[in-house]
Motif scaffolding. Structure first.
Motif, mmCIF file in Angstrom:
data_model
loop_
_atom_site.group_PDB
_atom_site.id
_atom_site.type_symbol
_atom_site.label_atom_id
_atom_site.label_comp_id
_atom_site.label_asym_id
_atom_site.label_seq_id
_atom_site.Cartn_x
_atom_site.Cartn_y
_atom_site.Cartn_z
ATOM 1 N N TYR A 29 53.086 29.592 -41.161
ATOM 2 C CA TYR A 29 52.584 30.863 -40.632
ATOM 3 C C TYR A 29 53.419 31.407 -39.478
ATOM 4 C CZ TYR A 29 50.513 27.888 -36.986
ATOM 5 O OH TYR A 29 50.327 26.989 -35.962
ATOM 6 N N THR A 44 52.511 26.241 -48.631
ATOM 7 C CA THR A 44 52.417 27.212 -47.551
ATOM 8 C C THR A 44 51.339 26.792 -46.565
ATOM 9 O OG1 THR A 44 53.090 29.011 -49.033
ATOM 10 C CG2 THR A 44 52.003 29.628 -46.981
ATOM 11 N N LYS A 46 49.091 27.977 -43.736
ATOM 12 C CA LYS A 46 48.650 29.342 -43.480
ATOM 13 C C LYS A 46 48.164 29.605 -42.057
ATOM 14 C CE LYS A 46 46.078 30.966 -46.864
ATOM 15 N NZ LYS A 46 45.028 30.990 -47.918
ATOM 16 N N ASN A 47 47.758 28.584 -41.311
ATOM 17 C CA ASN A 47 47.171 28.861 -39.996
ATOM 18 C C ASN A 47 47.187 27.627 -39.089
ATOM 19 O OD1 ASN A 47 44.924 27.229 -40.847
ATOM 20 N ND2 ASN A 47 44.131 29.004 -41.952
ATOM 21 N N ASP A 71 43.681 26.040 -45.982
ATOM 22 C CA ASP A 71 44.684 26.253 -44.943
ATOM 23 C C ASP A 71 46.085 25.932 -45.442
ATOM 24 O OD1 ASP A 71 42.540 26.848 -43.288
ATOM 25 O OD2 ASP A 71 42.375 24.803 -42.536
ATOM 26 N N ILE A 72 46.169 25.236 -46.555
ATOM 27 C CA ILE A 72 47.429 24.991 -47.254
ATOM 28 C C ILE A 72 47.249 25.456 -48.695
ATOM 29 C CG2 ILE A 72 48.830 23.185 -48.335
ATOM 30 C CD1 ILE A 72 48.894 21.708 -45.763
ATOM 31 N N ASP A 73 48.221 26.173 -49.184
ATOM 32 C CA ASP A 73 48.236 26.582 -50.584
ATOM 33 C C ASP A 73 49.459 25.993 -51.274
ATOM 34 O OD1 ASP A 73 45.942 27.989 -51.152
ATOM 35 O OD2 ASP A 73 46.753 29.906 -50.457
ATOM 36 N N THR A 75 52.014 26.925 -54.053
ATOM 37 C CA THR A 75 52.463 28.099 -54.808
ATOM 38 C C THR A 75 53.140 27.670 -56.101
ATOM 39 O OG1 THR A 75 54.542 28.119 -53.550
ATOM 40 C CG2 THR A 75 52.754 29.493 -52.732
#
Length: 435
Positions: A29, A44, A46-47, A71-73, A75
């Motif tokens: 992020y 990813t 994210k925060n 909070d994690i993706d 992809t």
């Protein structure tokens, strides 16, 4: 003039704890990134909460918390089946312990405030040491809570994931291209034949789940069957299906601990996926109890997940906190030993490791295909738990880290009468419906 070293980005910090190159694309992020830009899959962050999860619980627990919370993706893949990304990570990701100076620099750059653990996702249960308030490990009360955590999620959710058979145990594939439903039918039929079930016999199925074996034995073999499960939702669902199928004159599923079964003299006992919840130190009492439910020359079929070795190994933190609280695995050698030690004669043993990998792959596919309905039923966090755990388990079976064994034993009499044929033919005779 003072020489100020540039501050680390999150991607820089991630690279510093790796031994070698990153096998996928990582982005954070703060705008930083690392790993090959053309990687088919990425991760990813994210925060800040996700970063705090990773910093306060390094390893599978922190990663699991961040993933379950969204909070994690990952992809390039659907959250219902992140198998390919896990495969890349397990093969190509190597972590190392940074030096004390490097560790201080990383923590300082990322922010000491991130060392305060955020509240875990609601899907997480207490750590083992805090579950003592629920009773001693594998006491009836604590086992009931553990089963409730995993199995009383939603019958509708399980129907989406498991398919029409509502069978949450390893299928046995008669051919490589068989469907999941064919393989589950074949598994039940194989077990019935290993137990040599015939009309008029009595079968006890402990840890019966939604009653798949109970209904199969009653419908196809004319057997009087008692099934028991600690899950109230499973018992209710199973009793409804038994009545719908017109089998209530032969079959019953009780919401009960198996230890509460007072009946004995059964011709056969099946334990399909229960031993994992018993606790290794309780095997003597467990197999002794099952032996005592059998008539002389009766048969026991034990179907359970095992390790590829017989050494003690605790379940990983993510599986213990999110999937199978208090679950324990050991090798097939220990299972055979404990069955023999209570006086049962082991007649046959079989490993279905590759079959469980295929079963899990289909469950992941079902979850992906019915994702919106599953999320509507149990929430995205719980659906993510299932996608991650099933994909990870599939990989573990494929890599021979865990296995699935059948152990068939008889209550052989003191004069050596086992009631077992000189050459059994149960494998050739097992059946399954056409596609």
């Amino acid at each position: 003039m003072a020489n100020h070293r540039p501050s680390l980005t999150i991607a820089d910090a991630f690279q510093q704890v790796l031994d070698g190159s990153l096998p996928l694309r990582f982005t954070a992020y703060d705008g930083s990134a690392s790993g090959p830009e053309d990687a088919p899959y990425g991760m990813t962050l994210k925060n800040e909460r996700g970063l705090a999860y990773l910093m306060t619980a390094p390893g599978d627990l922190g990663l699991g918390r961040a993933y379950v919370s969204g909070d994690i993706d990952v992809t390039g893949l659907h959250p219902g089946d992140p198998y390919e990304a896990l495969k890349v990570l397990q093969v190509g990701l190597r972590m190392k312990m940074p030096s004390p100076a490097e560790l201080v620099r990383i923590v300082t750059a990322l922010g000491i405030s991130h060392l305060k653990p955020p509240p875990p996702p609601p899907q997480e249960t207490l750590p083992r040491w805090r579950r003592v308030v629920e009773g001693v490990r594998h006491s009836r009360k604590r086992d009931s809570e553990a089963i409730h955590h995993h199995y009383d999620v939603s019958n509708a959710f399980y129907q989406h994931v498991l398919g029409p058979s509502m069978t949450y145990t390893c299928a046995v594939y008669p051919t490589d291209d068989a469907t999941l439903e064919q393989a589950q039918f074949y598994k039940y039929d194989l077990i019935a034949r290993k137990l040599d079930l015939k009309p008029g016999m009595r079968l006890l199925d402990v840890g019966c789940g939604w009653g798949g074996m109970v209904r199969h034995a009653a419908e196809h073999y004319g057997v009087e069957v008692l099934g028991v499960t600690l899950s109230r939702e499973q018992a209710t669902w199973a009793q409804e299906r038994i009545k719908e199928q017109g089998l209530d004159h032969l079959a019953e599923v009780r919401h009960s601990d198996y230890r509460a079964v007072g009946e004995d003299g059964f011709d056969a006992v099946s334990s399909i996926g229960l031993t994992e919840h018993i606790g290794v130190k309780n095997y003597p009492a467990y197999f002794g109890f099952l032996r005592d439910r059998l008539r002389p020359q009766g048969r026991l079929l034990n179907h359970c997940i095992t390790r590829a070795h017989n050494k003690h190994q605790e379940t990983g933190a993510f599986i213990d906190r999110y999937v199978f609280p208090d679950g324990e695995l050991t090798g097939s050698g220990r299972i055979v030993t404990e069955v023999q030690n209570v006086g049962l004669e082991v007649q046959h043993e079989e490993n279905f490791r590759v079959h469980y990998a295929k079963t899990l792959a289909q469950w992941n596919k079902n979850l992906e295909q019915s994702w919106d309905a599953c999320v509507a039923e149990v929430g995205e966090g719980t659906a993510r738990v299932w996608g991650l755990y099933m994909a990870g388990s599939r990989l573990a079976f494929e890599r021979n880290e865990i296995q699935l064994h059948h152990v068939l034993a008889t209550k052989t009499s003191d004069d050596g009468e086992a009631g077992y044929p000189i050459r059994p033919r149960f494998t050739e005779e097992a059946s399954y419906p056409e596609a």
